[in-house]
Design a protein around this motif. Structure first.
Motif, PDB file in Angstrom:
ATOM      1  N   VAL A  57       0.849  -1.186   0.000  1.00  0.00           N
ATOM      2  CA  VAL A  57       0.000   0.000   0.000  1.00  0.00           C
ATOM      3  C   VAL A  57       0.887   1.239   0.000  1.00  0.00           C
ATOM      4  CG1 VAL A  57      -1.792   1.302   1.183  1.00  0.00           C
ATOM      5  CG2 VAL A  57      -1.828  -1.206   1.236  1.00  0.00           C
ATOM      6  N   GLU A  58       0.795   2.016  -1.088  1.00  0.00           N
ATOM      7  CA  GLU A  58       1.577   3.241  -1.200  1.00  0.00           C
ATOM      8  C   GLU A  58       0.822   4.427  -0.604  1.00  0.00           C
ATOM      9  OE1 GLU A  58       2.196   1.065  -5.254  1.00  0.00           O
ATOM     10  OE2 GLU A  58       0.554   1.495  -3.866  1.00  0.00           O
ATOM     11  N   TYR A  91       4.347   3.418  -8.279  1.00  0.00           N
ATOM     12  CA  TYR A  91       4.019   2.110  -7.739  1.00  0.00           C
ATOM     13  C   TYR A  91       5.216   1.512  -7.019  1.00  0.00           C
ATOM     14  CZ  TYR A  91       0.273   2.306 -11.248  1.00  0.00           C
ATOM     15  OH  TYR A  91      -0.819   2.674 -12.006  1.00  0.00           O
ATOM     16  N   CYS A  92       4.944   0.866  -5.902  1.00  0.00           N
ATOM     17  CA  CYS A  92       6.010   0.047  -5.332  1.00  0.00           C
ATOM     18  C   CYS A  92       5.751  -1.408  -5.722  1.00  0.00           C
ATOM     19  CB  CYS A  92       6.123   0.204  -3.826  1.00  0.00           C
ATOM     20  SG  CYS A  92       4.782  -0.488  -2.873  1.00  0.00           S
ATOM     21  N   GLY A 143       1.662  -2.576  -5.662  1.00  0.00           N
ATOM     22  CA  GLY A 143       0.676  -1.782  -4.961  1.00  0.00           C
ATOM     23  C   GLY A 143      -0.290  -1.156  -5.942  1.00  0.00           C
ATOM     24  N   GLN A 144      -1.220  -0.367  -5.407  1.00  0.00           N
ATOM     25  CA  GLN A 144      -2.256   0.243  -6.242  1.00  0.00           C
ATOM     26  C   GLN A 144      -1.813   1.554  -6.856  1.00  0.00           C
ATOM     27  OE1 GLN A 144      -2.046   0.652  -3.028  1.00  0.00           O
ATOM     28  NE2 GLN A 144      -2.367   2.852  -2.765  1.00  0.00           N
ATOM     29  N   GLY A 145      -0.715   2.094  -6.374  1.00  0.00           N
ATOM     30  CA  GLY A 145      -0.171   3.325  -6.929  1.00  0.00           C
ATOM     31  C   GLY A 145      -0.599   4.570  -6.167  1.00  0.00           C
ATOM     32  N   THR A 146       0.233   5.599  -6.257  1.00  0.00           N
ATOM     33  CA  THR A 146      -0.081   6.903  -5.673  1.00  0.00           C
ATOM     34  C   THR A 146       0.312   7.980  -6.668  1.00  0.00           C
ATOM     35  OG1 THR A 146       0.194   8.307  -3.703  1.00  0.00           O
ATOM     36  CG2 THR A 146       2.139   7.107  -4.446  1.00  0.00           C
ATOM     37  N   GLN A 147      -0.561   8.960  -6.840  1.00  0.00           N
ATOM     38  CA  GLN A 147      -0.359   9.998  -7.851  1.00  0.00           C
ATOM     39  C   GLN A 147       0.596  11.078  -7.349  1.00  0.00           C
ATOM     40  OE1 GLN A 147      -1.797  10.387 -11.138  1.00  0.00           O
ATOM     41  NE2 GLN A 147      -0.242  12.011 -11.227  1.00  0.00           N
ATOM     42  N   VAL A 148       1.562  11.405  -8.173  1.00  0.00           N
ATOM     43  CA  VAL A 148       2.459  12.528  -7.921  1.00  0.00           C
ATOM     44  C   VAL A 148       2.306  13.501  -9.080  1.00  0.00           C
ATOM     45  CG1 VAL A 148       4.857  13.277  -7.748  1.00  0.00           C
ATOM     46  CG2 VAL A 148       4.099  11.200  -6.564  1.00  0.00           C
TER      47      VAL A 148
END
Length: 118
Positions: A5-6, A95-96, A109-114
């Motif tokens: 989980v990111e 994504y990790c 993981g599901q990804g996190t927006q930057v």
């Protein structure tokens, strides 16, 4: 199985910094290498950084070398990506990933927006 989980993404101005975190569960965290990848709109997912299971070995994509730092805290089952001197071209979903038993990035993981504004 590994669950990832990111967190830590967001909107930042060019030149700013962000720190991404990736919390892992489901398997002994200290037993596998980890990586960060990113995917910008309309582009393929690309490698960003990698860290060995012990944290003793790291390597980076040329595009982020000297600006990003990958690290891990095995006691907290967490891998980090410190991103400094951010550029608009760093805008992507990050994504990790964890290596599986075959040594491939088999867990994501599901990804996190930057988003980096100019």
């Amino acid at each position: 199985q590994v669950q990832l989980v990111e967190s830590g993404g967001g909107l930042v101005q060019a030149g700013g910094s962000l720190r991404l975190s990736c919390a892992a569960s489901g398997r002994t965290f200290s037993s596998y290498d980890m990586g960060w990848f990113r995917q910008a709109p309309g582009k393929e997912r690309e490698f960003v950084a990698h860290i060995s299971w012990s944290g003793g070995s790291t390597y980076y994509a040329d595009s982020v070398k000297g600006r990003f730092t990958i690290s891990r805290d095995n006691a907290k089952n967490t891998v980090y990506l410190q991103m400094n001197s951010l550029k608009p071209e760093d805008t992507a979903v990050y994504y990790c990933a964890a290596e599986d038993e075959r040594g491939r990035y088999g867990y994501w993981g599901q990804g996190t927006q930057v988003t980096v504004s100019s």
